[in-house]
Design a protein around this motif. Sequence first.
Motif, PDB file in Angstrom:
ATOM      1  N   VAL A 319       0.831  -1.193   0.000  1.00 25.04           N
ATOM      2  CA  VAL A 319       0.000   0.000   0.000  1.00 25.04           C
ATOM      3  C   VAL A 319       0.867   1.245   0.000  1.00 25.04           C
ATOM      4  O   VAL A 319       1.992   1.239   0.519  1.00 25.04           O
ATOM      5  N   ALA A 320       0.341   2.309  -0.592  1.00 21.13           N
ATOM      6  CA  ALA A 320       0.964   3.635  -0.544  1.00 21.13           C
ATOM      7  C   ALA A 320      -0.001   4.568   0.172  1.00 21.13           C
ATOM      8  O   ALA A 320      -1.177   4.643  -0.186  1.00 21.13           O
ATOM      9  N   MET A 321       0.492   5.270   1.183  1.00 19.28           N
ATOM     10  CA  MET A 321      -0.326   6.207   1.950  1.00 19.28           C
ATOM     11  C   MET A 321       0.228   7.614   1.800  1.00 19.28           C
ATOM     12  O   MET A 321       1.445   7.831   1.894  1.00 19.28           O
ATOM     13  N   GLY A 322      -0.652   8.582   1.563  1.00 13.98           N
ATOM     14  CA  GLY A 322      -0.228   9.972   1.505  1.00 13.98           C
ATOM     15  C   GLY A 322       0.017  10.501   2.907  1.00 13.98           C
ATOM     16  O   GLY A 322      -0.929  10.827   3.631  1.00 13.98           O
ATOM     17  N   PHE A 323       1.278  10.562   3.302  1.00 15.34           N
ATOM     18  CA  PHE A 323       1.608  10.940   4.675  1.00 15.34           C
ATOM     19  C   PHE A 323       1.176  12.372   4.980  1.00 15.34           C
ATOM     20  O   PHE A 323       0.639  12.654   6.065  1.00 15.34           O
ATOM     21  N   ASP A 324       1.371  13.284   4.047  1.00 10.62           N
ATOM     22  CA  ASP A 324       0.998  14.678   4.286  1.00 10.62           C
ATOM     23  C   ASP A 324      -0.513  14.806   4.511  1.00 10.62           C
ATOM     24  O   ASP A 324      -0.955  15.562   5.379  1.00 10.62           O
ATOM     25  N   ARG A 325      -1.301  14.065   3.746  1.00 11.61           N
ATOM     26  CA  ARG A 325      -2.755  14.104   3.936  1.00 11.61           C
ATOM     27  C   ARG A 325      -3.146  13.558   5.306  1.00 11.61           C
ATOM     28  O   ARG A 325      -4.068  14.070   5.950  1.00 11.61           O
ATOM     29  N   LEU A 326      -2.463  12.510   5.743  1.00  9.55           N
ATOM     30  CA  LEU A 326      -2.745  11.981   7.072  1.00  9.55           C
ATOM     31  C   LEU A 326      -2.485  13.036   8.137  1.00  9.55           C
ATOM     32  O   LEU A 326      -3.282  13.216   9.068  1.00  9.55           O
ATOM     33  N   VAL A 327      -1.374  13.750   8.010  1.00 12.00           N
ATOM     34  CA  VAL A 327      -1.063  14.825   8.954  1.00 12.00           C
ATOM     35  C   VAL A 327      -2.141  15.912   8.889  1.00 12.00           C
ATOM     36  O   VAL A 327      -2.574  16.437   9.922  1.00 12.00           O
ATOM     37  N   MET A 328      -2.582  16.252   7.689  1.00 10.34           N
ATOM     38  CA  MET A 328      -3.638  17.248   7.541  1.00 10.34           C
ATOM     39  C   MET A 328      -4.871  16.874   8.359  1.00 10.34           C
ATOM     40  O   MET A 328      -5.426  17.688   9.100  1.00 10.34           O
ATOM     41  N   LEU A 329      -5.323  15.632   8.218  1.00  9.05           N
ATOM     42  CA  LEU A 329      -6.544  15.210   8.886  1.00  9.05           C
ATOM     43  C   LEU A 329      -6.364  15.092  10.398  1.00  9.05           C
ATOM     44  O   LEU A 329      -7.298  15.333  11.163  1.00  9.05           O
ATOM     45  N   ALA A 330      -5.157  14.739  10.837  1.00  4.24           N
ATOM     46  CA  ALA A 330      -4.895  14.620  12.274  1.00  4.24           C
ATOM     47  C   ALA A 330      -4.708  15.966  12.948  1.00  4.24           C
ATOM     48  O   ALA A 330      -4.774  16.063  14.183  1.00  4.24           O
ATOM     49  N   THR A 331      -4.462  17.020  12.143  1.00  2.00           N
ATOM     50  CA  THR A 331      -4.273  18.367  12.702  1.00  2.00           C
ATOM     51  C   THR A 331      -5.348  19.340  12.243  1.00  2.00           C
ATOM     52  O   THR A 331      -5.296  20.524  12.593  1.00  2.00           O
ATOM     53  N   ALA A 332      -6.309  18.872  11.429  1.00  2.00           N
ATOM     54  CA  ALA A 332      -7.394  19.696  10.882  1.00  2.00           C
ATOM     55  C   ALA A 332      -6.879  20.823   9.990  1.00  2.00           C
ATOM     56  O   ALA A 332      -7.506  21.869   9.864  1.00  2.00           O
TER      57      ALA A 332
END
Length: 346
Positions: A319-332
């Motif tokens: 799998v490939a995960m967009g790390f920056d997007r994950l940070v976005m959602l975890a920090t709003a």
Amino acid sequence: MPESSWWSPHRHADRRPILLARNRIDAALRQYLVERDFLLVDPPGLQRSPGNETHLHAFGTTMIGNDGEGKAMYLHTSPEFTMKKLLAAGERRIASFQHVWRNRERSALHHPEFTMLEWYRAGEDYGVIIEDCLAMLRLAAETTGAKKLQFRGREADPLAEAERISVVEAFARYAGIDLLATIDADGIADGDAFAEQMTERGLSVPEDRSWSYLFSRVLVEKVEPNLGLGRITVLDRYPACEAALARRAADDRRVSERFELYACGVELANGFGELTDPEEQRRRFAAEMNEKHRLYGEQYPIDEEFLAALAIMPEASGVAMGFDRLVMLATAAPRIEMVLWAPVAE
């Protein structure tokens, strides 16, 4: 001094708490992987082929040899080819945090250079990879203290049981489209049949009536906005013609072992039960590049070493995960630039 620049002291001060949260999430995910016996590897960004999917656009460059001769090279759109070569070499669990580059992409959720977290499990079902993804979303929220993942007013509870829905079910539910009625027993898709259904349901049909284009348009406009609302959604079993690197499902050749993970209407990850048949992969790449040439007037070379490696690569999931997007959602954070230490210049 330009007040609007990301490096302006007051703007950096506003972003700094998010950037520090990014570093904490990075450390937590690395620890998660190491504790599960993953080796962190470091693939090179410079490649002969940047990937062979129709709608992925690469940055090209020229590598000059000692003889002064130039050779076309590309910045990778994913470390996938190199990581699968490492699986062929004998590695069993590998992961990487990599900068990757994609051209023609810039928006609140897209950046021309971004960080991808990619990992593979040899000899393990892709259901295990899905569980990895869900655990990482929970871990990211826990690391920042967020009760919910958030993006522009939408929320998802990472602790709630995830929704798992097939692509066929999602298209029927949110667009009224019977996808399997547009695909024959061998997985060949019919764009005219898709367009006919769109017309019957009052959806506008664009000039390009290719099946893949219509699929992407309905997915983006009708399906994706409904995914990952309130809880995480695992969108599973993609049509085979939309899963160039995934093996087909054992129970239905029309669909493949491909999933995407959504939270707050945002796609976070794209994973597969990996295809390991080099001849089938060659045919799929050729078809993708023909379509790319039709739509965009360009195509990329096929990595022959990658196809050779597939012949000895073990069964695997990845799998490939967009790390920056994950940070976005975890920090709003509302835009991807908010979570990047230094965004690429406009």
